[in-house]
Design an enzyme around this catalytic site. Structure first.
Site, mmCIF file in Angstrom:
data_model
loop_
_atom_site.group_PDB
_atom_site.id
_atom_site.type_symbol
_atom_site.label_atom_id
_atom_site.label_comp_id
_atom_site.label_asym_id
_atom_site.label_seq_id
_atom_site.Cartn_x
_atom_site.Cartn_y
_atom_site.Cartn_z
ATOM 1 N N ASP A 190 29.470 -6.473 -13.479
ATOM 2 C CA ASP A 190 30.525 -5.755 -12.760
ATOM 3 C C ASP A 190 30.522 -6.241 -11.305
ATOM 4 O O ASP A 190 29.827 -7.214 -10.955
ATOM 5 C CB ASP A 190 30.354 -4.232 -12.895
ATOM 6 C CG ASP A 190 29.182 -3.689 -12.082
ATOM 7 O OD1 ASP A 190 28.387 -4.485 -11.518
ATOM 8 O OD2 ASP A 190 29.048 -2.444 -12.002
ATOM 9 N N CYS B 195 24.552 -5.330 -13.378
ATOM 10 C CA CYS B 195 25.348 -4.364 -12.624
ATOM 11 C C CYS B 195 24.472 -3.896 -11.461
ATOM 12 O O CYS B 195 23.484 -4.554 -11.127
ATOM 13 C CB CYS B 195 25.880 -3.226 -13.501
ATOM 14 S SG CYS B 195 24.659 -2.066 -14.146
ATOM 15 N N THR C 169 22.382 -1.374 -11.081
ATOM 16 C CA THR C 169 21.023 -1.061 -11.535
ATOM 17 C C THR C 169 20.645 -1.766 -12.828
ATOM 18 O O THR C 169 19.465 -1.764 -13.205
ATOM 19 C CB THR C 169 20.909 0.452 -11.812
ATOM 20 O OG1 THR C 169 21.901 0.784 -12.811
ATOM 21 C CG2 THR C 169 21.138 1.273 -10.557
ATOM 22 N N HIS D 208 5.612 -6.173 -35.235
ATOM 23 C CA HIS D 208 6.787 -6.218 -34.354
ATOM 24 C C HIS D 208 8.075 -6.315 -35.161
ATOM 25 O O HIS D 208 9.094 -5.720 -34.799
ATOM 26 C CB HIS D 208 6.670 -7.378 -33.372
ATOM 27 C CG HIS D 208 5.583 -7.194 -32.366
ATOM 28 N ND1 HIS D 208 5.436 -6.041 -31.635
ATOM 29 C CD2 HIS D 208 4.577 -8.006 -31.978
ATOM 30 C CE1 HIS D 208 4.387 -6.147 -30.841
ATOM 31 N NE2 HIS D 208 3.843 -7.332 -31.028
HETATM 32 C C1 RB5 Z 1 28.712 0.573 -9.560
HETATM 33 O O1 RB5 Z 1 28.812 1.227 -8.340
HETATM 34 C C2 RB5 Z 1 27.437 1.007 -10.273
HETATM 35 O O2 RB5 Z 1 27.546 2.321 -10.708
HETATM 36 C C3 RB5 Z 1 27.149 0.093 -11.423
HETATM 37 O O3 RB5 Z 1 27.048 -1.210 -10.969
HETATM 38 C C4 RB5 Z 1 25.862 0.341 -12.179
HETATM 39 O O4 RB5 Z 1 24.771 0.452 -11.327
HETATM 40 C C5 RB5 Z 1 25.912 1.401 -13.192
HETATM 41 O O5 RB5 Z 1 24.949 1.630 -13.962
#
Ligand code: RB5
Length: 145
Positions: A11, A68, A70, A137
């Protein structure tokens, strides 16, 4: 390692790191299938996790990288597809164990939580580590669905 392209997607929060990692992959000789996003404008992370998962499901790539802010949201989105085992990794140890224990096929990273050098190291480790298999596994991974 795979001969198919490595699929990458992010993203807006992960766009810069995804782009940088894509260049690293190309420099290392991999073909990269970049599913976007292609700029810093705000987008919705599930769209990109789902798009990468579909590419894995269709067999157009065996490995993927998702970024993204996190790594959490985009990995949740991808993991809703049963073809995907996306592992959110924060260091080389988690990247290695994601392959050795979980046979993860997608590496998820947080651009706001993981530094560039650590992210590069995670990627290198993730791609070079084979799933050793073995009854224990394989049984557990099989139970993931
Ligand atoms: C975007 O602001 C943020 O929410 C997204 O990149 C991510 O961290 C969501 O889990």
């Amino acid at each position: 390692m795979t001969e198919k392209p490595i699929a990458i997607a992010a993203d807006h929060a992960g766009y810069e790191l995804k782009t940088l990692l894509g260049k690293e992959l190309e420099a290392a000789g991999f073909t990269v299938l970049d599913l976007g996003t292609y700029g810093p404008e705000s987008v919705d992370y599930p769209d990109f996790g789902v798009a990468l998962a579909q590419v894995i499901e269709l067999g157009k790539a065996d490995r993927g990288v998702l970024v993204c802010g996190t790594g959490i949201g985009i990995s949740i989105a991808a993991n809703r597809n049963p073809s995907v085992r996306a592992a959110l990794c924060h260091d080389e140890t988690t990247a290695r164990l994601a392959r050795e224990h979980n046979d993860a096929n997608v590496l998820a990273l947080g651009a706001r939580t993981t530094g560039v050098d650590v992210a590069k190291a995670c990627l290198e480790t993730f791609l070079k580590t084979d799933f050793p298999g073995g009854e224990r596994h394989e049984r557990r991974v099989g139970k993931l669905g």
